[in-house]
Design an enzyme around this catalytic site. Structure first.
Site, PDB file in Angstrom:
ATOM      1  N   LEU A   1      64.058 -31.254  15.922  1.00  0.00           N
ATOM      2  CA  LEU A   1      63.576 -30.215  16.864  1.00  0.00           C
ATOM      3  C   LEU A   1      62.877 -28.967  15.921  1.00  0.00           C
ATOM      4  O   LEU A   1      62.727 -27.774  16.397  1.00  0.00           O
ATOM      5  CB  LEU A   1      64.339 -29.498  17.864  1.00  0.00           C
TER       6      LEU A   1
ATOM      7  N   ILE B   1      66.672 -36.675   9.896  1.00  0.00           N
ATOM      8  CA  ILE B   1      66.733 -38.003   8.952  1.00  0.00           C
ATOM      9  C   ILE B   1      67.183 -37.709   7.548  1.00  0.00           C
ATOM     10  O   ILE B   1      67.484 -38.719   6.834  1.00  0.00           O
ATOM     11  CB  ILE B   1      65.165 -38.553   9.036  1.00  0.00           C
TER      12      ILE B   1
ATOM     13  N   ALA C   1      58.962 -38.785  12.130  1.00  0.00           N
ATOM     14  CA  ALA C   1      59.418 -37.684  11.966  1.00  0.00           C
ATOM     15  C   ALA C   1      58.792 -37.051  10.642  1.00  0.00           C
ATOM     16  O   ALA C   1      58.913 -37.916   9.708  1.00  0.00           O
ATOM     17  CB  ALA C   1      61.066 -37.623  11.782  1.00  0.00           C
TER      18      ALA C   1
ATOM     19  N   GLN D   1      57.323 -33.332   8.333  1.00  0.00           N
ATOM     20  CA  GLN D   1      56.964 -31.896   8.131  1.00  0.00           C
ATOM     21  C   GLN D   1      55.365 -32.078   8.241  1.00  0.00           C
ATOM     22  O   GLN D   1      54.960 -32.645   7.001  1.00  0.00           O
ATOM     23  CB  GLN D   1      57.620 -31.503   7.013  1.00  0.00           C
TER      24      GLN D   1
ATOM     25  N   TYR E   1      51.385 -31.943   1.553  1.00  0.00           N
ATOM     26  CA  TYR E   1      51.626 -32.639   2.610  1.00  0.00           C
ATOM     27  C   TYR E   1      50.920 -34.086   2.614  1.00  0.00           C
ATOM     28  O   TYR E   1      51.641 -35.088   2.755  1.00  0.00           O
ATOM     29  CB  TYR E   1      50.993 -32.074   3.977  1.00  0.00           C
TER      30      TYR E   1
ATOM     31  N   LYS F   1      52.669 -37.982   2.178  1.00  0.00           N
ATOM     32  CA  LYS F   1      52.294 -38.995   3.097  1.00  0.00           C
ATOM     33  C   LYS F   1      51.984 -40.456   2.319  1.00  0.00           C
ATOM     34  O   LYS F   1      52.361 -41.454   2.475  1.00  0.00           O
ATOM     35  CB  LYS F   1      51.426 -38.614   4.137  1.00  0.00           C
TER      36      LYS F   1
ATOM     37  N   ILE G   1      35.946 -20.389  12.321  1.00  0.00           N
ATOM     38  CA  ILE G   1      35.735 -21.531  11.538  1.00  0.00           C
ATOM     39  C   ILE G   1      35.744 -21.139  10.175  1.00  0.00           C
ATOM     40  O   ILE G   1      35.115 -20.172   9.837  1.00  0.00           O
ATOM     41  CB  ILE G   1      34.395 -22.094  12.003  1.00  0.00           C
TER      42      ILE G   1
ATOM     43  N   ARG H   1      38.381 -22.603   3.275  1.00  0.00           N
ATOM     44  CA  ARG H   1      39.918 -22.742   2.535  1.00  0.00           C
ATOM     45  C   ARG H   1      39.606 -24.082   1.648  1.00  0.00           C
ATOM     46  O   ARG H   1      39.117 -24.953   1.926  1.00  0.00           O
ATOM     47  CB  ARG H   1      40.944 -23.145   3.571  1.00  0.00           C
TER      48      ARG H   1
HETATM   49  N1  LIG Z   1      48.869 -35.373  14.929  1.00  0.00           N
HETATM   50  C1  LIG Z   1      48.103 -35.939  14.116  1.00  0.00           C
HETATM   51  O1  LIG Z   1      46.819 -35.510  14.168  1.00  0.00           O
HETATM   52  C2  LIG Z   1      48.641 -37.171  13.242  1.00  0.00           C
HETATM   53  C3  LIG Z   1      47.464 -37.940  12.642  1.00  0.00           C
HETATM   54  C4  LIG Z   1      48.112 -38.938  12.051  1.00  0.00           C
HETATM   55  C5  LIG Z   1      49.342 -39.035  11.668  1.00  0.00           C
HETATM   56  N2  LIG Z   1      50.468 -38.299  12.032  1.00  0.00           N
HETATM   57  C6  LIG Z   1      51.733 -38.517  11.645  1.00  0.00           C
HETATM   58  O2  LIG Z   1      52.329 -38.823  13.018  1.00  0.00           O
HETATM   59  C7  LIG Z   1      53.680 -38.100  13.059  1.00  0.00           C
HETATM   60  C8  LIG Z   1      53.770 -37.346  14.252  1.00  0.00           C
HETATM   61  O3  LIG Z   1      53.036 -36.439  14.277  1.00  0.00           O
HETATM   62  P1  LIG Z   1      52.957 -35.484  15.240  1.00  0.00           P
HETATM   63  O4  LIG Z   1      51.642 -34.605  15.337  1.00  0.00           O
HETATM   64  O5  LIG Z   1      53.394 -35.983  16.619  1.00  0.00           O
HETATM   65  O6  LIG Z   1      53.839 -34.110  14.808  1.00  0.00           O
HETATM   66  P2  LIG Z   1      55.002 -33.373  15.356  1.00  0.00           P
HETATM   67  O7  LIG Z   1      55.557 -32.292  14.418  1.00  0.00           O
HETATM   68  O8  LIG Z   1      54.855 -32.845  16.872  1.00  0.00           O
HETATM   69  O9  LIG Z   1      56.179 -34.616  15.297  1.00  0.00           O
HETATM   70  C9  LIG Z   1      57.091 -34.721  14.037  1.00  0.00           C
HETATM   71  C10 LIG Z   1      58.367 -34.533  14.688  1.00  0.00           C
HETATM   72  O10 LIG Z   1      59.415 -34.577  13.710  1.00  0.00           O
HETATM   73  C11 LIG Z   1      60.465 -33.743  13.826  1.00  0.00           C
HETATM   74  N3  LIG Z   1      60.946 -33.560  12.578  1.00  0.00           N
HETATM   75  C12 LIG Z   1      60.645 -33.070  11.321  1.00  0.00           C
HETATM   76  N4  LIG Z   1      61.574 -33.135  10.680  1.00  0.00           N
HETATM   77  C13 LIG Z   1      62.443 -33.901  11.003  1.00  0.00           C
HETATM   78  C14 LIG Z   1      63.802 -34.410  10.258  1.00  0.00           C
HETATM   79  N5  LIG Z   1      64.103 -33.833   8.986  1.00  0.00           N
HETATM   80  N6  LIG Z   1      64.706 -34.898  11.084  1.00  0.00           N
HETATM   81  C15 LIG Z   1      64.169 -35.473  12.457  1.00  0.00           C
HETATM   82  N7  LIG Z   1      63.243 -34.945  13.001  1.00  0.00           N
HETATM   83  C16 LIG Z   1      62.378 -34.091  12.286  1.00  0.00           C
HETATM   84  C17 LIG Z   1      59.816 -32.615  14.353  1.00  0.00           C
HETATM   85  O11 LIG Z   1      60.820 -31.870  14.909  1.00  0.00           O
HETATM   86  C18 LIG Z   1      58.768 -33.077  15.297  1.00  0.00           C
HETATM   87  O12 LIG Z   1      59.152 -32.988  16.622  1.00  0.00           O
HETATM   88  C19 LIG Z   1      53.752 -37.598  11.675  1.00  0.00           C
HETATM   89  O13 LIG Z   1      54.427 -38.325  10.834  1.00  0.00           O
HETATM   90  C20 LIG Z   1      52.250 -37.338  11.386  1.00  0.00           C
HETATM   91  O14 LIG Z   1      52.193 -37.191   9.962  1.00  0.00           O
HETATM   92  C21 LIG Z   1      49.757 -37.216  12.968  1.00  0.00           C
END
Ligand SMILES: NC(=O)c1ccc[n+]([C@@H]2O[C@H](COP(=O)([O-])OP(=O)(O)OC[C@H]3O[C@@H](n4cnc5c(N)ncnc54)[C@H](O)[C@@H]3O)[C@@H](O)[C@H]2O)c1
Length: 319
Positions: free
Chosen positions: A33, A57, A77, A79, A144, A148, A203, A272
């Site tokens: 969370l 995790i 999951a 950051q 970040y 990844k 922007i 940025r």
């Molecule tokens: N949103 C996007 O545009 C996008 C695009 C491509 C890939 N992703 C990938 O998809 C995944 C989900 O992204 P999202 O946008 O839903 O982000 P999000 O932050 O809403 O979801 C990630 C979740 O992981 C949880 N979390 C973080 N650290 C944790 C830990 N140590 N243990 C357990 N839970 C943990 C967070 O509380 C969160 O609920 C991520 O891996 C992100 O890199 C997202």
């Protein structure tokens, strides 16, 4: 199937939980969370085939209490905030890389048949060419993105070394209800929130930078196609995107239009340096191997989202 979804209370994770609970699978959602919200999965909490695990995790003890007979792990999951990763790269690497290593090791030890890893288009960095296919070099430069890349390649190592069969899913930018309006990826949410408070969108740079925004429910379709496939289509990474490239200027103008603020003027500030300039997916591999075709039109998704922000934001599980 018995499915573990890490990051299950997050933006994308909550939609995946919903899908697989409604399809009758047994779903374990794991989340610490830190960025997720229980409200995202509130309608699932009372369901017999859903269990929420409030855990991390990074914690070794977690792996003692997970079911050992899982059919699939969807590992989301992470950051996800670029700015936070710049301030504290160690934290981001501990979660995104070491955390992923622990999940992979658990999967290996317990013979989990399917592991889907949520990689991202951010691994590519700014486009050297468009549309960007899976062979585009991995040029991310902020912590970040680099974390990844490391986790993405770790998954590949588990495929090559242990034949684990991880699918590495590289979605381009996602948007939709429940996405937070903080951080870097959520530019649409940030714009809408500002405009609805009568503040113009800000922007960075001239707004000609582009993104490939896919509606979150298309990402659910993408994950499901991979999960249901027998062929490990994402063994070395597979792209999913909307099929259209849109500039930040166009997004800001559309948000202003849908929020009925037609006289509002965009504010432009200094660019940025870490910002990616161009992202646009080549999704021909997903189309060819999985018959993937995005279903949700960007403009329709955006107007739905403005409606959600205006009327339902406190009810996160709506839509
Ligand atoms: N949103 C996007 O545009 C996008 C695009 C491509 C890939 N992703 C990938 O998809 C995944 C989900 O992204 P999202 O946008 O839903 O982000 P999000 O932050 O809403 O979801 C990630 C979740 O992981 C949880 N979390 C973080 N650290 C944790 C830990 N140590 N243990 C357990 N839970 C943990 C967070 O509380 C969160 O609920 C991520 O891996 C992100 O890199 C997202």
């Amino acid at each position: 199937m018995k499915i573990l979804i890490t990051g299950g209370a997050g933006f994308l994770g909550s939609y995946l939980c919903e899908k697989y609970v409604n399809d009758g699978h047994v779903v374990y959602a794991l989340d610490n969370l830190m960025n997720g919200n229980l409200n995202n999965i509130r309608i699932l909490l009372h369901k017999k085939n859903f269990k929420f695990l409030h855990d991390d995790i990074r914690r070794d003890e977690l792996y003692q209490k997970l079911p050992t007979d899982l059919d699939a792990i969807l590992h989301l999951a992470a950051q996800i905030h670029v700015d936070r990763s710049v301030v504290n790269p160690a934290e981001t690497f501990k979660i995104n890389v070491e955390g992923t290593l622990k999940v992979l090791e658990f999967a290996r030890m317990n013979d989990v048949k399917k592991v889907l890893y949520a990689s991202t288009s951010e691994v590519y960095g700014t486009a050297k060419y468009t549309p960007m296919n899976e062979n585009h070099p991995l040029l991310a430069s902020h912590p970040y993105g680099v974390s990844k890349i490391a986790a993405d390649r770790l998954c590949y190592t588990y495929n090559e070394t242990y034949d684990l069969g991880v699918d590495i899913i590289r979605c381009f930018n996602l948007f939709g209800p429940r996405q937070k309006d903080t951080g870097y990826g959520g530019v649409i949410a940030i714009f809408i929130n500002r405009v609805l408070q009568n503040k113009p969108p800000i922007i960075y740079g001239d707004g000609t930078q582009t993104r490939d925004y896919m509606y979150v429910r298309d990402a659910v379709i993408a994950y499901d196609k991979v999960l249901m496939s027998d062929n490990n289509p994402g063994r070395n990474g597979i792209n999913f995107g909307s099929g259209t490239e849109i500039s930040i200027n166009e997004i800001a103008e559309l948000v202003i239009k849908y929020a009925a603020q037609k006289d509002m003027k965009i504010i432009y500030v200094e660019p940025r340096p870490i910002e990616v300039q161009r992202l646009f997916a080549d999704i021909s591999m997903a189309r060819k191997l999985l018959g993937f075709k995005p279903q949700f039109d960007f403009r329709k998704g955006l107007s739905t989202l403005v409606d959600w922000y205006t009327n339902y934001k406190s009810e996160l599980w709506m839509y």
